[in-house]
Structure formats: structure tokens, C-alpha cells
Design an enzyme around this catalytic site. Structure first.
Site, short mmCIF file in Angstrom:
data_model
loop_
_atom_site.label_atom_id
_atom_site.label_comp_id
_atom_site.label_asym_id
_atom_site.label_seq_id
_atom_site.Cartn_x
_atom_site.Cartn_y
_atom_site.Cartn_z
N GLN A 1 52.13 13.93 38.23
CA GLN A 1 51.44 15.24 38.74
C GLN A 1 50.44 14.71 39.86
OE1 GLN A 1 49.87 18.52 36.14
NE2 GLN A 1 48.06 17.78 36.52
N GLU A 16 48.47 21.98 41.64
CA GLU A 16 49.53 20.85 40.94
C GLU A 16 50.84 20.92 41.26
OE1 GLU A 16 47.60 23.07 39.20
OE2 GLU A 16 46.12 22.26 37.93
N ASN A 40 47.72 16.39 42.68
CA ASN A 40 46.91 17.64 42.77
C ASN A 40 45.98 17.33 43.86
OD1 ASN A 40 45.51 20.05 42.13
ND2 ASN A 40 44.82 19.61 40.17
N ASP A 44 44.72 13.40 43.78
CA ASP A 44 45.35 12.70 42.53
C ASP A 44 46.68 12.51 42.57
OD1 ASP A 44 42.59 13.48 41.59
OD2 ASP A 44 43.58 15.16 40.60
N GLU A 69 48.60 11.57 38.73
CA GLU A 69 48.56 11.47 37.44
C GLU A 69 49.88 11.42 36.78
OE1 GLU A 69 44.57 13.85 36.43
OE2 GLU A 69 46.17 15.01 36.69
N GLY A 84 52.29 20.48 27.10
CA GLY A 84 51.15 21.57 26.80
C GLY A 84 50.14 21.19 25.79
N GLU A 137 39.11 15.76 45.98
CA GLU A 137 39.64 14.95 45.17
C GLU A 137 41.36 15.00 45.56
OE1 GLU A 137 38.63 14.99 40.79
OE2 GLU A 137 40.85 14.30 40.68
N ASP A 173 45.27 16.75 24.48
CA ASP A 173 44.95 18.15 24.38
C ASP A 173 45.99 18.93 25.48
OD1 ASP A 173 43.34 16.84 26.44
OD2 ASP A 173 42.04 18.53 26.50
N TRP A 174 46.47 18.10 26.56
CA TRP A 174 47.47 19.15 27.39
C TRP A 174 48.56 18.42 28.03
CZ3 TRP A 174 47.77 16.83 32.08
CH2 TRP A 174 46.86 15.97 32.71
#
Ligand SMILES: *[C@@H]1O[C@H](CO)[C@@H](O)[C@H](O)[C@H]1NC(C)=O
Length: 290
Positions: A123, A135, A125, A108, A110, A204, A106, A199-200
Site C-alpha cells: 500500500q 491509498e 499513500n 508511505d 506499507e 479489512g 508523509e 484491526d485493518w
């Protein structure tokens, strides 16, 4: 700070249930893509050239190419969710076959939403054989929610380069030897999607998605592709006779102007680099020394 999002796009890679867009007149979309996720959360402009992905409290949405590619230049213009978009992630990425399951490769981009007036983070990755954790996070030098900007991936055997408006923000190099970090064998589909990741994604996970502002909308146009389409049985995708520009010597490295921009970005806009995270990686991964 040790917990970074490992789960992000895996989920989407695996659930990508495909539906064809047979009722749309959007020529280029229909030719090249299928919708993944909630079909009703995808809308095209009347001329079919601009595509909107909606996220509401029930569901997100995405699309993916019908074809897979191994190496090339992949580019898209995006305008990201404006206003209070904390918790919302828009992704634009390449991912290998769903059959590969957890062993996927992958690459990415993001885009992590933020509270009104606070900057977005990009971000990037890279996964190989299901292993990511590579990352980098960058600030942008513009507000990505007010206008379209171009986000591109150059991928050949030597490099993966992430571009924002033709500025290389990240260069990820191969060492030319068999290794566990540079994806190059598996062809990849190109995906885009919007989903809730409160959730992240923002501070965070402390900043939750404010559903009062939903639906959240990301907008896409001008998908550009100059790559090697995968066929069965597969072609080598790189040949000395075909002379794809993205595979030539010049595309193995940055030119002087690109290098100048890249160095500026590195000095001013990087907010996280896994290669500098000694707490997380007491022994730095081997690709960090390239
Ligand atoms: C949100 O904005 C804050 C304040 O400028 C910044 O520190 C943070 O990195 C941003 N977060 C994201 C996910 O973009």
C-alpha cells in the site's frame, strides 16, 4: 469497503521515542539512524550492515534517520516477514517533523502481511498537512519474503515516484500551483517500522495476527540516499547550480522503458486506487485528474 486505514503511520510518527544506538558497532546505522520503539527488538548483523526489526505480542520496533531531507532519492532493501504474517504491517516511509503534529506530510510504503502462501499487498499513500486517504494497493510480481528487493522514493517538486526494484509502480504529480495535495515544503525524516495492525491490515481486519508465529521479523539493508539535507536556516534544497540528478528534467517524467513497465503494472497489479473509488469520493480529489 469504505473503511480504509487512516490511522496507520500517524501513531508511529507521534510515538517515535528516540534512543541512540551508542553500543552498536554498526557504522552506517549509527551514523544515520536512531531506534524508535523497543530497543531490544532491533538487531544488527555482526558487521552492522543488515538490520532486523522484531515484532512480538508486547511491542514492535522501528528506526528513523537523524536528519531531515527535502527532495531526493531514498532507497532501501527489504526482506519481509515470511510465512503466516497476517495482521503484521512493515512500513518504510517519510514523515515531516513530529512538531508538526497532526499537520504532518508523509509519503508511505506499507507492506501488509497475509496468510501463508497468499500474496502480500503493498500500500502506498501520500499525506499533506495531515490529510491522507490517497491509498493505492498493488500486488507484487515476486514473493517479497524470500529475498531482498529495493523500494525507493523519488521526490522532487514535480513528482513523487514509488519504485519497486526500479520499476515505477506509482507516479504522484504536482500541478505546480499552490495546492493541498502535493507535499513539498516540509523536510521529512525516513522511517521504518513493524507493528501489529490486525484491526485493518488483512482482509479489512478479519484475519488476526497469529502470535504463535511471533516474533515476526523484517530485514533491511543497503539504505541509499541522495537527497537534500535540511539545515537551519534551511537551504532552498533545489538550485539550478547544484544539478542534483533527481531534480533534473529527466527525473520529472518516466523514460520509455519505465513507462512501459509502469503501464504493465497499472494493468496487471493494481488492486485498489482511491482515484477510482467513486463510492468513497463521489467528487474525485483534484490530483486524480493529473
Ligand atoms: C491476501 O491474499 C488474498 C488471496 O490471494 C488476497 O485477495 C488479498 O488481497 C491478500 N491480502 C493482503 C493484505 O495482502
Amino acid at each position: 469497503m469504505a473503511l480504509w486505514p487512516f490511522t496507520s503511520t500517524l501513531f508511529l510518527c507521534l510515538i517515535a521515542s528516540m534512543a541512540s544506538l551508542s553500543d552498536s558497532k554498526a557504522f552506517s546505522f549509527e551514523e544515520n539512524f536512531v531506534i524508535t520503539g523497543a530497543k531490544e527488538n532491533f538487531k544488527a548483523s555482526p558487521d552492522g550492515q543488515v538490520w532486523h526489526l522484531y515484532l512480538d505480542q508486547q511491542k514492535g520496533c522501528g528506526f528513523q534517520t537523524k536528519q531531515r531531507y527535502r527532495f531526493g532519492w531514498f532507497s532501501m532493501k527489504l526482506k519481509l516477514v515470511g510465512g503466516d504474517s497476517a495482521g503484521v504491517v512493515t512500513a518504510y516511509y517519510m514523515c515531516s517533523d513530529l512538531d508538526a503534529g497532526l499537520k504532518r506530510d508523509e509519503v508511505d510504503f506499507e507492506f501488509l502481511g497475509n496468510r501463508s502462501g497468499e500474496p502480500y499487498t503493498v500500500q502506498t499513500n501520500v499525506y499533506m498537512g495531515g490529510v491522507g486517504g490517497r491509498e493505492m494497493r498493488h500486488m507484487l510480481w515476486f514473493d517479497p519474503t524470500t529475498d531482498f528487493h529495493t523500494y525507493s522514493i523519488l521526490w522532487n517538486f514535480h513528482r513523487i515516484v514509488f519504485f519497486v526494484d526500479r520499476v515505477a509502480i506509482r507516479v504522484y504529480s504536482n500541478n505546480g500551483k499552490p495546492n493541498g495535495f502535493f507535499p513539498h515544503e516540509k523536510p521529512m525524516y525516513i522511517f521504518s517500522s513493524i507493528w501489529n495492525a490486525d484491526d485493518w491490515a488483512t482482509r479489512g481486519g478479519l484475519e488476526k495476527t497469529n502470535w504463535k508465529n511471533s516474533p515476526f521479523v523484517s530485514t533491511y539493508k543497503e539504505f541509499g540516499l541522495d537527497g537534500c539535507q535540511w539545515e537551519d536556516p534551511y537551504p532552498p534544497c533545489v538550485s539550478t547550480t547544484a544539478k542534483h540528478w533527481w531534480d533534473q528534467y529527466e527525473a520529472w517524467m518516466l523514460d520509455d522503458d519505465q513507462l512501459e513497465d509502469f503501464v504493465w503494472v497499472g494493468r496487471n497489479l493494481v488492486i485498489y486506487d482511491y482515484c477510482k473509488d467513486a463510492e468513497r469520493y463521489p467528487v474525485l480529489p483534484e490530483e486524480c485528474s493529473l
